[in-house]
Design a protein around this motif. Structure first.
Motif, PDB file in Angstrom:
ATOM      1  N   UNK A  38      27.462  -6.000  39.235  1.00  0.00           N
ATOM      2  CA  UNK A  38      26.245  -5.235  39.465  1.00  0.00           C
ATOM      3  C   UNK A  38      26.405  -3.863  38.830  1.00  0.00           C
ATOM      4  N   UNK A  39      25.401  -3.475  38.060  1.00  0.00           N
ATOM      5  CA  UNK A  39      25.429  -2.178  37.381  1.00  0.00           C
ATOM      6  C   UNK A  39      24.583  -1.175  38.164  1.00  0.00           C
ATOM      7  N   UNK A  40      25.109   0.022  38.342  1.00  0.00           N
ATOM      8  CA  UNK A  40      24.379   1.048  39.073  1.00  0.00           C
ATOM      9  C   UNK A  40      24.192   2.308  38.258  1.00  0.00           C
ATOM     10  N   UNK A  41      23.032   2.486  37.670  1.00  0.00           N
ATOM     11  CA  UNK A  41      22.688   3.707  36.955  1.00  0.00           C
ATOM     12  C   UNK A  41      21.611   4.451  37.730  1.00  0.00           C
ATOM     13  N   UNK A  42      21.498   5.759  37.507  1.00  0.00           N
ATOM     14  CA  UNK A  42      20.432   6.544  38.127  1.00  0.00           C
ATOM     15  C   UNK A  42      19.159   6.339  37.316  1.00  0.00           C
TER      16      UNK A  42
END
Length: 340
Positions: free
Chosen positions: A237-241
């Protein structure tokens, strides 16, 4: 607009849960309400950060226990619990309990390493064992063993009127497969893969082979999967703002742009002795953000995201951002909302 070869399959978001020290309940209630909104909007998962000795969520497991009783479908995660603050056996009991209460929806994310500002907190946190504590991946491995039902003692059976188990109770079937590691380095990505965990990769990575954020993150994902028993099917899972502005007011757009501009300088070069690289915050219309994500080398490798909400915004801002993500941005990336 061309879609990625892997349309977005699971949509999540991450919140820090800030509160006012003079009224901490209001901030915690806001977090619960935001997650309830996420479920109504069809999000697949909601994740909470931790903040020890700060004005954010210090007990993510307790917060998710409360959320589990106010939601019915959305998956609930931690991103991430730093294991240096925890006893693996006790944490395993808490995680299993909340997973049982939630009906098998918990996705615990953890990380290794010493607590932040350890020299200042070790006297309160580990007063008798501060210099002997092991903050390596071994601490995470101990947690995995506890969660997965390995024996933790050689004693079990009946003593008087009480019955004892040699394994952590309650045991939550399936929780062991839903353990995530928050990794920002090649070593952590490899370790998580070798131990059958899922990988959370966020907007912060260590510049080891490159100074291009997307290239670094892509190398972590591929290293993880190369060492995972499930190979290319291993979950990442990728978490960017991400801050879409489609329905934002002019005042909100100005606030969001100021926020991103203030944080932009740190994205230019590696920061500090650890050479940490930060991803730029993505602010703009859903169409603009979708195009930037589709061109992001690491995003093209994943089917799951946990978009991070900015730290310091107001409740109304989060409502607007989440609504735009679920109704505009995510569909542009091929996502379909979960059934009510």
């Amino acid at each position: 607009m061309p879609l990625t070869s892997k349309p977005l399959r699971k949509l999540g978001f991450l919140t820090i849960g800030l509160f006012d020290a003079a009224d901490p309940r209001r901030g915690h209630e806001s977090t619960l309400e935001i997650i309830e909104l996420g479920e109504r909007l069809g999000f697949d998962s909601a994740w909470v950060r931790h903040r020890h000795l700060q004005y954010g969520i210090s007990s993510p497991v307790a917060v998710l226990a409360a959320v589990s009783q106010r939601t019915s479908r959305i998956e609930l995660g931690t991103a991430v619990i730093p294991m240096g603050w925890e006893n693996p056996l006790r944490l395993a009991e808490d995680l299993a309990t909340v997973d049982i209460l939630s009906g098998g929806r918990l996705n615990p994310g953890v990380s290794a390493g010493p607590p932040h500002h350890y020299d200042q907190v070790k006297g309160a946190l580990h007063p008798d064992t501060a210099d002997a504590e092991d903050f390596s991946h071994e601490r995470v491995r101990r947690l995995l063993d506890c969660v997965r039902g390995e024996r933790v003692t050689d004693f079990s059976g009946v003593e008087g009127f009480e019955v004892f188990s040699d394994r952590v109770q309650p045991h939550a079937p399936g929780l062991g497969r839903r353990m995530w590691y928050g990794g920002g380095s090649l070593r952590s990505a490899q370790w998580a893969g070798e131990h059958g965990m899922n990988l959370l990769t966020s907007s912060v990575v260590k510049a080891e082979e490159s100074e291009d954020f997307a290239e670094i993150q892509l190398s972590h994902i591929r290293t993880f999967r190369a060492h995972h028993p499930d190979g290319d099917r291993a979950r990442v899972s990728q978490g960017l703002v991400v801050i879409p502005t489609d329905t934002a007011s002019p005042e909100q757009r100005a606030k969001y742009e100021r926020y991103a501009q203030q944080r932009l300088p740190r994205t230019a070069t590696p920061q500090g002795p650890a050479r940490m690289m930060f991803a730029p915050d993505l602010v703009g219309t859903s169409g603009d953000i979708a195009e930037r994500l589709i061109s992001h080398a690491a995003f093209r490798e994943v089917e799951e995201v946990a978009f991070a909400l900015p730290f310091t915004f107001d409740h109304e801002d989060y409502v607007q951002i989440l609504t735009d993500i679920a109704t505009r941005l995510a569909p542009a990336l091929g996502w379909q909302p979960a059934a009510p």
